[in-house]
Motif scaffolding. Sequence first.
Motif: not given
Length: 690
Positions: A418-427
């Motif tokens: 969720g934290a990665a998604r909130e920061r808009g990171l390319d996972v």
Amino acid sequence: MTTLHDHHEALRTDQQEGHSGHGGHGGHAGHGDHVAQFRRLFWIMLALAVPVVGFNDMFADLLGYPLPQGEWALWVSPFLGTVMYVWGGSPFLTGGVSEIRSRQPGMMLLIALGITVAFIASWGASLQVLDHGLNFWWELALLVVIMLLGHWIEMRSLAQTTSALDSLAALLPDEAEKVEGEDVVTLDPADLVVGDVVIVRPGASVPADGEIVDGSASMDESMVTGESTTVRRTTGENVVAGTVATDSGLRVQVTAIGDDTALAGIQKLVSDAQGSSSRAQRIADTAAAWLFWFALGAAVITALVWVMVGTPDSAVVRTITVLVIACPHALGLAIPLVVSIATERAARGGVLVKDRLALESMRSIDTVLFDKTGTLTKGEPTVTGVAPVTDRDRDEVLALAAAAEADSEHPLARAIVGAARERGLDVPAAADFSSSPAVGVRASVDGTVTEVGGPYLLEKHGLDEAPIAANWRDEGAIILHVVADGEVIGALRLADEIRSESRDAVDALHAAGTQVVMITGDARAVAETVAADLGIDRVFAGVRPQDKAAKVAELQDEGRRVAMVGDGVNDAPALAQADVGIAIGAGTDVAIASAGVVLAGSDPRSVLSVIELSHASYRKMKQNLWWAGGYNLISVPLAAGVLAPIGFVLPMSVGAILMSASTVVVALNAQVLRRLDLTPAKSTARILER
């Protein structure tokens, strides 16, 4: 003591409609019917009053106009006046009989006595059995009309208090679209059964509680929780009847219908709160009972004194006036109307008052005890810090961790993703995922073996923790390390995130002179960190759920009046022990037995709304009681004629007008509560501004 609006069943003689008894102060079912009945009766009686007054010879002499010649003109007032007494006076007459039968004499009996004495005296004068000066037909007509007008206004005020329940019921759509195979069938929401799948189109209301089986939408839940911002709901999550899908359609499988829905539970809470008794109500009931005997005693003394001074006709006039003006209508209305409006306003702000005593007690609370998890915090882990160890940056460390955790269902994994998604990171995509209990997860991310885990992961590889880990540990945070190809590349700090509204709530409580205490089962390091962040006065840490009630008792033993704010699950004993138990973030679980107040939303600032409402409603109760009781204590001696020696005699018609005016004043004063905006943000802002 039976109150005024309990006796309006008397109108059944006028309109036999099925209608359940009120059963106390809060029985507001059918007030809408009573408004229409009193309105119709008032206009009919007003039309009849015109000829009764116009053909009354005393009234004609008073204004100096001649009556038509003929014997018939003398009987217009007695005939139509009798119709007014029997028909227009029926609510008061049957109400008075009911009070006699229940051995609870009150205001209806006083009105019945007043109009009956006037009726008998007037007939005696018309038949020339009694002195002509006792011809009260015109005053009897005005008395009935004015009393009906007062009742009409009162019933309209009471009917408006049910608008909370009406508006809740109106949240449900008129039709539901049920999926049957390939077809969509339109039916009444009442015909849905558990297991049905319904379509909720964009902008439409959910017809019954259910679980989303297809689609996602931003849901407007303000009518249930009081929170204005929309909440994203997706497949697998629950939605509540009456909430609105604002931007896209859903398919929802029904999980609860009828009385089992959250909306029905909220309606029951509002209704029960309006019907529950309170200390202020008991004071009003006692005062009304004493006032009846005060009025009756004053009437008897008035009659005796005026007879002894040699004016028996004046004795009758003065006695009738005392009986009319002493009716404690306003006193009977003072408390129920305030409470009904207060509970309605609260419900509109997501504050559900289960027990009126709890609402009454909030104004005297000097200590608010918050449970930490799920109350001041969100109750779920959140990534609060990323510390790279090598030359990689924070976003890269978080993206790798999220990729490795993507296939895990663990709450910490969801927090990282969720934290990665909130920061808009390319996972990036991961392969060869595996999970090891107490160690962590492992996956291949772009050819790099990435692992995320706790201390056992480092021990397994013989690696040292990140330098910052010691500081994080002192703060009670959860620490996970990210390992890439056997090398520590960074550390993640996870903690239960503090709600942004919690700081405002604590600041406002301090501004109101209230001590704020936090209780939690977490370690002291975690608790102290949260307390320091929020400025909380006192902390109970490491407390087991079963011991929370003892901590509440400890505060009470110090002489404090305690409001406990918790999630209503493991906090139930503490909520019951507290002077006021407030269940926060209850959402759809509105039937929490241990709480006196249920906050449907999760905003801790709602506690300020409860405190503000308690103070505001108490002020209105006091004002109404002083007005209603004080008015009677002053006006009864005037009606009895204590100022007659200096030439002031209060006319009976003026007494009737003053009586109804006092009821109207009380009703209008209570209506001021409707202007109070109880949204958490508004209440908090007002308190902080003081």
